[in-house]
Write an enzyme that holds these catalytic residues in place. Structure first.
Site, PDB file in Angstrom:
ATOM      1  N   ASP A   1      -2.695  10.077 -33.458  1.00 52.69           N
ATOM      2  CA  ASP A   1      -1.431   9.529 -32.961  1.00 52.69           C
ATOM      3  C   ASP A   1      -0.248  10.447 -33.271  1.00 52.69           C
ATOM      4  O   ASP A   1       0.878   9.982 -33.437  1.00 52.69           O
ATOM      5  CB  ASP A   1      -1.179   8.136 -33.537  1.00 52.69           C
TER       6      ASP A   1
ATOM      7  N   ARG B   1       7.235   9.781 -28.713  1.00 53.70           N
ATOM      8  CA  ARG B   1       7.640  10.430 -29.966  1.00 53.70           C
ATOM      9  C   ARG B   1       6.516  11.285 -30.506  1.00 53.70           C
ATOM     10  O   ARG B   1       5.339  11.084 -30.198  1.00 53.70           O
ATOM     11  CB  ARG B   1       8.069   9.397 -31.012  1.00 53.70           C
TER      12      ARG B   1
ATOM     13  N   GLU C   1       8.360  -1.299 -17.231  1.00 53.73           N
ATOM     14  CA  GLU C   1       9.798  -1.502 -17.423  1.00 53.73           C
ATOM     15  C   GLU C   1      10.451  -0.211 -17.921  1.00 53.73           C
ATOM     16  O   GLU C   1      11.430   0.249 -17.379  1.00 53.73           O
ATOM     17  CB  GLU C   1      10.043  -2.634 -18.430  1.00 53.73           C
TER      18      GLU C   1
ATOM     19  N   ILE D   1       2.566   6.992 -11.567  1.00 53.24           N
ATOM     20  CA  ILE D   1       1.904   5.686 -11.534  1.00 53.24           C
ATOM     21  C   ILE D   1       2.905   4.592 -11.184  1.00 53.24           C
ATOM     22  O   ILE D   1       2.646   3.727 -10.340  1.00 53.24           O
ATOM     23  CB  ILE D   1       1.225   5.391 -12.883  1.00 53.24           C
TER      24      ILE D   1
ATOM     25  N   HIS E   1      -3.783  -0.720 -27.554  1.00 54.56           N
ATOM     26  CA  HIS E   1      -3.725   0.660 -28.015  1.00 54.56           C
ATOM     27  C   HIS E   1      -4.837   1.467 -27.351  1.00 54.56           C
ATOM     28  O   HIS E   1      -6.000   1.054 -27.350  1.00 54.56           O
ATOM     29  CB  HIS E   1      -3.908   0.732 -29.542  1.00 54.56           C
TER      30      HIS E   1
ATOM     31  N   GLU F   1      -1.811   8.859 -28.372  1.00 58.03           N
ATOM     32  CA  GLU F   1      -1.940   7.410 -28.510  1.00 58.03           C
ATOM     33  C   GLU F   1      -0.969   6.741 -27.538  1.00 58.03           C
ATOM     34  O   GLU F   1       0.203   7.101 -27.473  1.00 58.03           O
ATOM     35  CB  GLU F   1      -1.623   6.941 -29.929  1.00 58.03           C
TER      36      GLU F   1
ATOM     37  N   LYS G   1       5.029  12.575 -34.239  1.00 56.61           N
ATOM     38  CA  LYS G   1       5.122  12.321 -35.673  1.00 56.61           C
ATOM     39  C   LYS G   1       5.831  13.473 -36.367  1.00 56.61           C
ATOM     40  O   LYS G   1       5.634  14.635 -36.014  1.00 56.61           O
ATOM     41  CB  LYS G   1       3.721  12.171 -36.284  1.00 56.61           C
TER      42      LYS G   1
END
Length: 210
Positions: A87, A58, A53, A39, A135, A154, A60
């Site tokens: 998430d 990550r 940028e 993209i 979000h 997420e 959990k």
């Protein structure tokens, strides 16, 4: 107290299930990293402007997942985690301008290799403490050797200013163990408003240049 051999074997099986499940989420993040790289490069080629940028991703920790399941009153199983925690895998996209955030969402909506399940716009509707971000909960297919897993990820999309404020607020709450005096919360809210003013100012300058 000594654990029986059966109990030890059951525990090993449970941990192996979690290890395999979290690996699938790692694959999902790899897929998302590739998508955002494409993209970014294509958008830059077409529009002469890269909206991204940088990105952070990550998974959990097992401890965080267990704690969240416990708070939700769910069983500590991989199935419950997949159903109730959206998430486990997370990607944060940092943009220069507010408009970039919505441009990225529009691009994601047009893609056929993922599905947007949920949108929470904390930019148009910031949280009471001043937090701003977009979000998204998306679902993507992860192709394994013997099956296809549909994995939820997420995505948080925010500007540099929003990210700086959120990082600072998190550090303050962590250092003060969530016991933040009202004076500081008021100052943080004021800082969030200033950061938003800066975002809008920079967006207007870009619009004039364009």
């Amino acid at each position: 107290m000594n654990m029986s051999a059966t109990h030890v074997e059951d525990l090993k099986n449970v941990m192996e299930d979690w290890k395999n499940e979290l690996l699938v989420y790692k694959f999902a993040l790899d897929e998302m990293d590739t998508k955002f790289s494409i993209i970014s490069q294509e958008y830059n080629l077409i529009h002469g402007h890269n909206p991204i940028e940088h990105t952070k991703s990550r998974i959990k920790s097992f401890e965080s997942i267990v704690n969240k399941l416990a708070r939700k009153g769910c069983d500590i199983t991989t199935q419950c985690a997949k159903e109730h925690i959206h998430d486990i895998a997370g990607v944060r996209i940092i943009c220069s301008f507010i408009q970039d955030i919505y441009n990225i969402m529009d691009v994601l909506r047009q893609r056929e290799d993922l599905k947007i399940l949920e949108v929470k716009d904390y930019i148009q509707h910031p949280k009471p403490n001043g937090y701003r971000s977009l979000h998204l909960i998306v679902e993507i297919p992860v192709y394994l050797t013997n099956r296809v897993e549909h994995v939820k990820v997420e995505i948080q999309v925010r500007t540099i200013a929003m990210d700086f404020w959120a990082s600072l607020e998190h550090k303050i709450y962590y250092k003060l163990q969530n016991d933040v005096p009202h004076q500081l919360t008021d100052e943080l809210k004021e800082a969030a408003d200033i950061a938003h003013y800066l975002d809008e100012k920079m967006q207007n300058i870009k619009r004039e240049i364009d």
